[in-house]
Write a protein that holds these residues in place. Structure first.
Motif, PDB file in Angstrom:
ATOM      1  N   TRP A  26       0.852  -1.203   0.000  1.00 25.24           N
ATOM      2  CA  TRP A  26       0.000   0.000   0.000  1.00 25.24           C
ATOM      3  C   TRP A  26       0.881   1.244   0.000  1.00 25.24           C
ATOM      4  O   TRP A  26       1.954   1.222   0.617  1.00 25.24           O
ATOM      5  N   ALA A  27       0.491   2.289  -0.706  1.00 24.40           N
ATOM      6  CA  ALA A  27       1.261   3.537  -0.719  1.00 24.40           C
ATOM      7  C   ALA A  27       0.351   4.725  -0.992  1.00 24.40           C
ATOM      8  O   ALA A  27      -0.491   4.669  -1.895  1.00 24.40           O
ATOM      9  N   GLN A  28       0.511   5.778  -0.202  1.00 23.25           N
ATOM     10  CA  GLN A  28      -0.215   7.035  -0.415  1.00 23.25           C
ATOM     11  C   GLN A  28       0.710   8.188  -0.047  1.00 23.25           C
ATOM     12  O   GLN A  28       1.259   8.209   1.050  1.00 23.25           O
ATOM     13  N   ASN A  29       0.859   9.133  -0.965  1.00 25.04           N
ATOM     14  CA  ASN A  29       1.682  10.317  -0.691  1.00 25.04           C
ATOM     15  C   ASN A  29       1.102  11.160   0.439  1.00 25.04           C
ATOM     16  O   ASN A  29      -0.097  11.073   0.733  1.00 25.04           O
ATOM     17  N   GLN A  30       1.968  12.016   0.980  1.00 20.05           N
ATOM     18  CA  GLN A  30       1.488  13.004   1.942  1.00 20.05           C
ATOM     19  C   GLN A  30       0.603  14.008   1.207  1.00 20.05           C
ATOM     20  O   GLN A  30       0.981  14.524   0.157  1.00 20.05           O
ATOM     21  N   VAL A  31      -0.586  14.288   1.743  1.00 14.69           N
ATOM     22  CA  VAL A  31      -1.464  15.262   1.079  1.00 14.69           C
ATOM     23  C   VAL A  31      -1.693  16.506   1.921  1.00 14.69           C
ATOM     24  O   VAL A  31      -2.141  17.522   1.411  1.00 14.69           O
ATOM     25  N   SER A  32      -1.395  16.434   3.221  1.00 13.57           N
ATOM     26  CA  SER A  32      -1.550  17.601   4.091  1.00 13.57           C
ATOM     27  C   SER A  32      -0.723  17.354   5.343  1.00 13.57           C
ATOM     28  O   SER A  32      -0.161  16.277   5.522  1.00 13.57           O
ATOM     29  N   ALA A  33      -0.664  18.358   6.199  1.00 13.17           N
ATOM     30  CA  ALA A  33       0.121  18.208   7.429  1.00 13.17           C
ATOM     31  C   ALA A  33      -0.417  17.054   8.268  1.00 13.17           C
ATOM     32  O   ALA A  33       0.330  16.327   8.911  1.00 13.17           O
ATOM     33  N   SER A  34      -1.736  16.855   8.209  1.00 13.35           N
ATOM     34  CA  SER A  34      -2.317  15.808   9.058  1.00 13.35           C
ATOM     35  C   SER A  34      -2.388  14.459   8.349  1.00 13.35           C
ATOM     36  O   SER A  34      -2.713  13.450   8.972  1.00 13.35           O
ATOM     37  N   LYS A  35      -2.134  14.440   7.049  1.00 12.47           N
ATOM     38  CA  LYS A  35      -2.156  13.164   6.326  1.00 12.47           C
ATOM     39  C   LYS A  35      -0.760  12.880   5.793  1.00 12.47           C
ATOM     40  O   LYS A  35      -0.378  13.317   4.704  1.00 12.47           O
ATOM     41  N   ALA A  36       0.021  12.130   6.583  1.00 15.58           N
ATOM     42  CA  ALA A  36       1.398  11.804   6.225  1.00 15.58           C
ATOM     43  C   ALA A  36       1.437  10.889   5.012  1.00 15.58           C
ATOM     44  O   ALA A  36       0.451  10.232   4.688  1.00 15.58           O
ATOM     45  N   GLY A  37       2.585  10.859   4.334  1.00 12.52           N
ATOM     46  CA  GLY A  37       2.804   9.868   3.296  1.00 12.52           C
ATOM     47  C   GLY A  37       3.114   8.538   3.950  1.00 12.52           C
ATOM     48  O   GLY A  37       3.745   8.500   5.013  1.00 12.52           O
ATOM     49  N   VAL A  38       2.661   7.456   3.342  1.00 15.56           N
ATOM     50  CA  VAL A  38       2.909   6.148   3.945  1.00 15.56           C
ATOM     51  C   VAL A  38       3.076   5.094   2.856  1.00 15.56           C
ATOM     52  O   VAL A  38       2.440   5.168   1.799  1.00 15.56           O
ATOM     53  N   ALA A  39       3.977   4.152   3.102  1.00 18.41           N
ATOM     54  CA  ALA A  39       4.109   2.981   2.217  1.00 18.41           C
ATOM     55  C   ALA A  39       4.376   1.782   3.111  1.00 18.41           C
ATOM     56  O   ALA A  39       5.175   1.865   4.050  1.00 18.41           O
ATOM     57  N   ALA A  40       3.670   0.689   2.845  1.00 15.06           N
ATOM     58  CA  ALA A  40       3.809  -0.493   3.693  1.00 15.06           C
ATOM     59  C   ALA A  40       3.771  -1.762   2.863  1.00 15.06           C
ATOM     60  O   ALA A  40       3.080  -1.831   1.842  1.00 15.06           O
ATOM     61  N   VAL A  41       4.554  -2.753   3.278  1.00 21.48           N
ATOM     62  CA  VAL A  41       4.498  -4.083   2.659  1.00 21.48           C
ATOM     63  C   VAL A  41       4.377  -5.121   3.764  1.00 21.48           C
ATOM     64  O   VAL A  41       4.856  -4.913   4.879  1.00 21.48           O
ATOM     65  N   THR A  42       3.699  -6.239   3.432  1.00 24.17           N
ATOM     66  CA  THR A  42       3.448  -7.272   4.442  1.00 24.17           C
ATOM     67  C   THR A  42       4.012  -8.610   3.997  1.00 24.17           C
ATOM     68  O   THR A  42       4.326  -8.811   2.823  1.00 24.17           O
ATOM     69  N   SER A  43       4.100  -9.528   4.930  1.00 25.27           N
ATOM     70  CA  SER A  43       4.622 -10.860   4.651  1.00 25.27           C
ATOM     71  C   SER A  43       4.081 -11.789   5.721  1.00 25.27           C
ATOM     72  O   SER A  43       3.621 -11.339   6.769  1.00 25.27           O
ATOM     73  N   GLY A  44       4.101 -13.094   5.465  1.00 21.31           N
ATOM     74  CA  GLY A  44       3.625 -14.056   6.463  1.00 21.31           C
ATOM     75  C   GLY A  44       2.635 -15.030   5.885  1.00 21.31           C
ATOM     76  O   GLY A  44       2.682 -15.352   4.702  1.00 21.31           O
ATOM     77  N   CYS A  45       1.704 -15.488   6.704  1.00 17.69           N
ATOM     78  CA  CYS A  45       0.703 -16.462   6.235  1.00 17.69           C
ATOM     79  C   CYS A  45      -0.341 -15.745   5.372  1.00 17.69           C
ATOM     80  O   CYS A  45      -1.126 -14.936   5.864  1.00 17.69           O
ATOM     81  N   GLY A  46      -0.339 -16.068   4.087  1.00 16.58           N
ATOM     82  CA  GLY A  46      -1.095 -15.328   3.091  1.00 16.58           C
ATOM     83  C   GLY A  46      -2.545 -15.073   3.417  1.00 16.58           C
ATOM     84  O   GLY A  46      -3.020 -13.933   3.376  1.00 16.58           O
ATOM     85  N   GLU A  47      -3.279 -16.126   3.742  1.00 13.40           N
ATOM     86  CA  GLU A  47      -4.718 -15.968   3.969  1.00 13.40           C
ATOM     87  C   GLU A  47      -5.000 -15.013   5.133  1.00 13.40           C
ATOM     88  O   GLU A  47      -5.996 -14.294   5.139  1.00 13.40           O
ATOM     89  N   HIS A  48      -4.091 -14.979   6.122  1.00 13.86           N
ATOM     90  CA  HIS A  48      -4.291 -14.070   7.257  1.00 13.86           C
ATOM     91  C   HIS A  48      -4.044 -12.617   6.850  1.00 13.86           C
ATOM     92  O   HIS A  48      -4.714 -11.713   7.333  1.00 13.86           O
ATOM     93  N   LEU A  49      -3.092 -12.430   5.941  1.00 16.83           N
ATOM     94  CA  LEU A  49      -2.826 -11.063   5.453  1.00 16.83           C
ATOM     95  C   LEU A  49      -3.993 -10.576   4.605  1.00 16.83           C
ATOM     96  O   LEU A  49      -4.351  -9.396   4.625  1.00 16.83           O
ATOM     97  N   ILE A  50      -4.600 -11.504   3.847  1.00 22.56           N
ATOM     98  CA  ILE A  50      -5.752 -11.137   3.010  1.00 22.56           C
ATOM     99  C   ILE A  50      -6.945 -10.788   3.890  1.00 22.56           C
ATOM    100  O   ILE A  50      -7.570  -9.744   3.726  1.00 22.56           O
ATOM    101  N   GLN A  51      -7.271 -11.672   4.822  1.00 26.95           N
ATOM    102  CA  GLN A  51      -8.487 -11.471   5.628  1.00 26.95           C
ATOM    103  C   GLN A  51      -8.436 -10.178   6.440  1.00 26.95           C
ATOM    104  O   GLN A  51      -9.488  -9.621   6.765  1.00 26.95           O
ATOM    105  N   THR A  52      -7.231  -9.720   6.763  1.00 29.11           N
ATOM    106  CA  THR A  52      -7.116  -8.476   7.532  1.00 29.11           C
ATOM    107  C   THR A  52      -6.713  -7.292   6.647  1.00 29.11           C
ATOM    108  O   THR A  52      -6.512  -6.190   7.158  1.00 29.11           O
ATOM    109  N   LEU A  53      -6.610  -7.516   5.324  1.00 30.15           N
ATOM    110  CA  LEU A  53      -6.144  -6.464   4.386  1.00 30.15           C
ATOM    111  C   LEU A  53      -5.013  -5.674   5.046  1.00 30.15           C
ATOM    112  O   LEU A  53      -5.077  -4.438   5.179  1.00 30.15           O
ATOM    113  N   LEU A  54      -3.977  -6.413   5.469  1.00 26.52           N
ATOM    114  CA  LEU A  54      -3.014  -5.883   6.437  1.00 26.52           C
ATOM    115  C   LEU A  54      -2.247  -4.645   5.971  1.00 26.52           C
ATOM    116  O   LEU A  54      -2.022  -3.721   6.762  1.00 26.52           O
ATOM    117  N   ALA A  55      -1.848  -4.586   4.698  1.00 25.48           N
ATOM    118  CA  ALA A  55      -1.073  -3.428   4.238  1.00 25.48           C
ATOM    119  C   ALA A  55      -1.911  -2.142   4.325  1.00 25.48           C
ATOM    120  O   ALA A  55      -1.437  -1.110   4.806  1.00 25.48           O
TER     121      ALA A  55
END
Lengths: 371, 371
Positions: free
Chosen positions: A239-268
């Motif tokens: 997941w990645a989203q640029n910073q758009v305002s002072a209160s909305k920071a830019g963020v990028a995240a990647v996940t790993s582990g047991c696939g179905e658990h990452l899917i069910q929690t939409l972890l990124a």
């Protein structure tokens, strides 16, 4: 341009890394960071740079992505891969793709093509392609498509697990006294030291402050042919989203582990949403991982939850750009590398859970501030 | 059991329904409701009942799902389909699946099998299968798999669009004066009256108060082979979560419209999250559709956003169970049917945008309370 505002972080999987293999994993994380940083220094985009980093990870035989991918039950390689661009918010992914050396480059191509706008008659461009259709797309774009891709390591792992699996299946159908040794039918794959690494990934910040994320995986060993894993699924693997305002920071995240658990929690996405609206990166990552992954109502019937997250946050203030990195995992280990543009070489290390805690039930957290 | 607490609602797509075809769409929505209600009266589960309703919609040639599916650029049928069970929170989906009459039954099977727990050696069961691997799974489960499935209607539509597409492509490569009539290269597919219907779906409440949701689609006409649409994607096409406390209502939602827009906004989950934590179903659905779909930062470069949502909310209080239904769409029309266990026959109708507003930019909202 202040070179220190460039940043790349990669990981070679949240899983169980044998201590003997640490130098191999660290070397590949180092190479991936160096490759991406070289591009960032040339003012290439965040999206191009994470793609290049993950391509290096895919080319290494020790990772479960690209060349080293786990095999399906039928002994084939089927890869999942995705990228997300924080600037345009476009996402590109391929799933269950066979015969392509760098699936991440195909996912990148799909994200890039979306910038061209709709096809004739207003047809929206696809963001996710799977199976034979994805392979056909590769051929039409001149990607090299081979009949199959097998690494020696993956083939050895396949044979080992296939034998174990057949013994385990036998034990379910045979009377108890005829069952093979219980060591061979262990139901806890996480204990298989060195044999299980999951989705690899990268996050970065380019000279314009744009963020991007990329992930790639060969999926679980002996997976069902056609099984889609988190690295192909919107919101699960990256997941990645640029910073758009002072209160909305830019963020990028990647996940790993047991696939179905990452899917069910939409972890990124879940982690990114929490990080993005909080001033405290490590605190918000820890609480969202604890409450919405380990404590998720979606995984309430699962005894152990194996996952890992690598995330960056950007903050623009008067004094310049600031990049913060944080990681967490409930798997036994996670191999990580990172560097900013002011460093000559990356920091690479294997983060490990304390010996005193149980993998899948506890987590560890780490972080770094670059500015 | 109070029969009135049973509830089913279905829709035959958010798109553009020709007025002449209204009776056909209404008839199929009616049949789908009757089929699901018959099962609910036999105390079958919400998950089984939405699956049966969507199977009826798939069997109708007028819908873009199952038999009537749009064809890919190569003239093949490739279906996406998913179910979610509000009780177990399990999700099952198939994507780019060819040759199977009722893809929804395969998605249902994948969700049901997850209840059996992990496979030998702790291997997690797959929740999403795509392409040939999904087809192999069908064969192993004795689903009837044919080499291809084509309906006459779909074949006619295919030929019409293929011709238009070729003309449009030609117009891009030819000098302006040689371009064909601009009527044939219209960039606004939504105007093609009667030719575009999207994902179908169903939501329901069973005798235990469990909710479930199901969706199915043949995807956009002339889609790229292997293109995954929202009906196969977790959080995009359907969502369901049981009531867990007084403040967390039960909710089930299905979406329809332009696939990539539903994916980028994870519309089914986004709407469900908003509805679930609000006392006002219609108010929360309207505001989340307006802010997080029509006003989404993910779709900021898209002029017109075509989508529709059908959602139910359950509330348990001292006086018994209460079910509320609401729908909204920015497409020209959406065909809907619903009934509770106290009704002899369902209400079926085509909801239409006001002639005075522009599809893709405005929305309409409707609702019904059953208790």
């Amino acid at each position: 341009m202040d070179k220190r505002s460039l940043f790349i972080a990669v990981h070679a999987g949240a899983g169980t890394h044998a201590k003997d293999n640490e130098p191999i994993y660290k070397a590949v994380c180092k190479a991936a960071c160096m490759q991406a940083m070289a591009l960032l220094q040339e003012r290439k985009s965040a999206l191009e740079s994470v793609t290049a980093a993950v391509a290096v990870l895919e080319d290494a035989e020790c990772t479960n992505a690209g060349l080293g991918s786990n095999l399906t039950m039928e002994g084939k390689v089927e890869c999942d891969s995705s990228v997300m661009d924080g600037k345009t918010l476009f996402f590109g992914a391929v799933g269950a793709l066979s015969g392509v050396k760098n699936p991440i480059k195909v996912a990148h191509r799909l994200a890039e093509e979306q910038k061209l706008g709709p096809l004739p008659l207003g047809r929206v461009r696809p963001s996710i392609l799977v199976g034979n259709g994805a392979q056909d797309f590769c051929k039409s774009c001149d990607f090299d498509v081979r009949s199959n891709m097998l690494s020696k390591t993956a083939f050895k792992t396949y044979n080992r697990y296939k034998r174990k699996y057949q013994l385990a299946e036998l034990s379910l159908t045979q009377p108890k006294k005829m069952r093979p040794n219980s060591n061979d039918t262990s139901s806890d794959w996480s204990r298989d030291e060195g044999g299980v690494q999951d989705t690899v990934g990268a996050v970065c910040v380019d000279h314009e402050g744009n963020v991007a994320a990329a992930s790639s995986s060969g999926g679980i060993w002996l997976k069902h042919s056609g099984r889609l894993g988190p690295a192909a699924i919107y919101g699960a693997g990256c997941w990645a989203q640029n910073q758009v305002s002072a209160s909305k920071a830019g963020v990028a995240a990647v996940t790993s582990g047991c696939g179905e658990h990452l899917i069910q929690t939409l972890l990124a996405k879940t982690c990114s949403d929490a990080i993005r609206s909080s001033a405290d990166l490590s605190g918000s990552l820890a609480s969202v991982f604890r409450d919405d992954f380990l404590g998720s109502e979606f995984l309430r019937n699962t005894d152990k939850k194996f996952g890992g997250v690598l995330a960056i946050k950007t903050n623009l203030d008067g004094s310049g750009r600031e990049v913060e990195l944080s990681w967490t995992h409930s798997t036994a280990s996670m191999c990580i590398g990172y560097m900013d543009g002011g460093n000559k070489s990356p920091s690479v290390f294997v983060s490990r859970l304390d010996d005193s805690v149980i993998p899948g039930k506890s987590y560890t957290l780490g972080g770094h501030m670059a500015s």
